[in-house]
Write a protein that holds these residues in place. Sequence first.
Motif, short mmCIF file in Angstrom:
data_model
loop_
_atom_site.label_atom_id
_atom_site.label_comp_id
_atom_site.label_asym_id
_atom_site.label_seq_id
_atom_site.Cartn_x
_atom_site.Cartn_y
_atom_site.Cartn_z
N THR A 5 0.82 -1.21 0.00
CA THR A 5 0.00 0.00 0.00
C THR A 5 0.86 1.26 0.00
N LYS A 6 1.81 1.33 0.92
CA LYS A 6 2.66 2.52 1.03
C LYS A 6 3.49 2.74 -0.22
N THR A 7 3.97 1.66 -0.81
CA THR A 7 4.80 1.79 -2.00
C THR A 7 3.98 2.36 -3.17
N LEU A 8 2.80 1.84 -3.38
CA LEU A 8 1.97 2.34 -4.47
C LEU A 8 1.56 3.79 -4.23
N GLU A 9 1.30 4.13 -2.96
CA GLU A 9 0.99 5.52 -2.63
C GLU A 9 2.17 6.44 -2.95
N LYS A 10 3.38 6.02 -2.54
CA LYS A 10 4.59 6.81 -2.81
C LYS A 10 4.78 7.04 -4.30
N LEU A 11 4.49 6.02 -5.08
CA LEU A 11 4.71 6.11 -6.52
C LEU A 11 3.52 6.69 -7.27
N GLY A 12 2.44 6.95 -6.56
CA GLY A 12 1.26 7.52 -7.19
C GLY A 12 0.55 6.57 -8.14
N ILE A 13 0.63 5.28 -7.84
CA ILE A 13 0.01 4.27 -8.70
C ILE A 13 -1.44 4.07 -8.27
N ASP A 14 -2.36 4.41 -9.19
CA ASP A 14 -3.78 4.22 -8.88
C ASP A 14 -4.48 3.42 -9.98
N GLY A 15 -3.72 3.00 -10.97
CA GLY A 15 -4.29 2.21 -12.05
C GLY A 15 -4.68 3.02 -13.26
N GLY A 16 -4.58 4.34 -13.17
CA GLY A 16 -5.00 5.18 -14.27
C GLY A 16 -3.86 5.83 -15.03
N ASP A 17 -2.63 5.53 -14.64
CA ASP A 17 -1.50 6.21 -15.27
C ASP A 17 -0.79 5.37 -16.33
N GLY A 18 -1.29 4.17 -16.59
CA GLY A 18 -0.70 3.32 -17.62
C GLY A 18 0.46 2.46 -17.16
N THR A 19 0.83 2.56 -15.89
CA THR A 19 1.91 1.72 -15.37
C THR A 19 1.43 0.27 -15.29
N LYS A 20 2.22 -0.63 -15.88
CA LYS A 20 1.91 -2.05 -15.80
C LYS A 20 2.30 -2.53 -14.40
N LEU A 21 1.36 -3.18 -13.71
CA LEU A 21 1.59 -3.62 -12.34
C LEU A 21 1.40 -5.12 -12.22
#
Length: 177
Positions: free
Chosen positions: A59-75
Motif C-alpha cells: 500500500t505505502k509503495t503504491l501511494e509513494k509512486l502515485g500508482i492508482d491504475g490510471g497512469d498506464g503503469t503495468k503492475l
Amino acid sequence: MDKIIIYGGKYGTAEAYAKALSERTGVRYADHKTIRRGEKYSEIIYIGSLYAGNVAGLTKTLEKLGIDGGDGTKLIIATVGLADPEDSKNAERIRASVKRQIPERAFKTARLAHLRGGIDYSRLGFIHRLMMKFLCASLKKKPDELRTAEDTAIIETYGKTVDFTDLSALDRIVEII
C-alpha cells in the motif's frame, strides 16, 4: 521510464525471489523502503510477503509512486506466503487481501501471481512469534471440518522451519513481463 522489481518482506524470502527474478530478466530490484516518492516506472513487479492478511509494504509503495491504475503503469503483484496458492480457496483469500490494499482501478489492471514462502520460527521477531502462537492456539480450537488448508498448514508447521520456496514458479512472472 523503466521497469523495476520491488520487494517487501522481513525474513528474506521475498528478497530471494526478487533477486532471482532480477537475474533472469535483467530488471533491477530494490527494497520497498528505498523507493522514493514520485519515481516513475513503466512496469512495476511487486513481490511481497503476506503478514496477517496484508502484503508487506504494498500500500505505502503504491501511494509513494502515485500508482492508482490510471497512469498506464503495468503492475504485477506476486505474493509470498505459506499457503498453497494451488488451493483455490487460498488463492481467493490472497486475492481479496490484495484487493483491500490497493485502489480499485489498480486492482482491475494488475496481474497477480502467488509464490510459496517459508517460515523459520527461530528467526521471527518477538511480535511475530507471539502473533503466530495466538493464531495457532485459536486455529486448534476450530473444529476440523471448519479448518481451511491454510489453517492446517499453520498448525502443522508451528514452531518448525519449513521452506516451500520454488524459484521455478517465477516462470509465470517472466512470461507476464
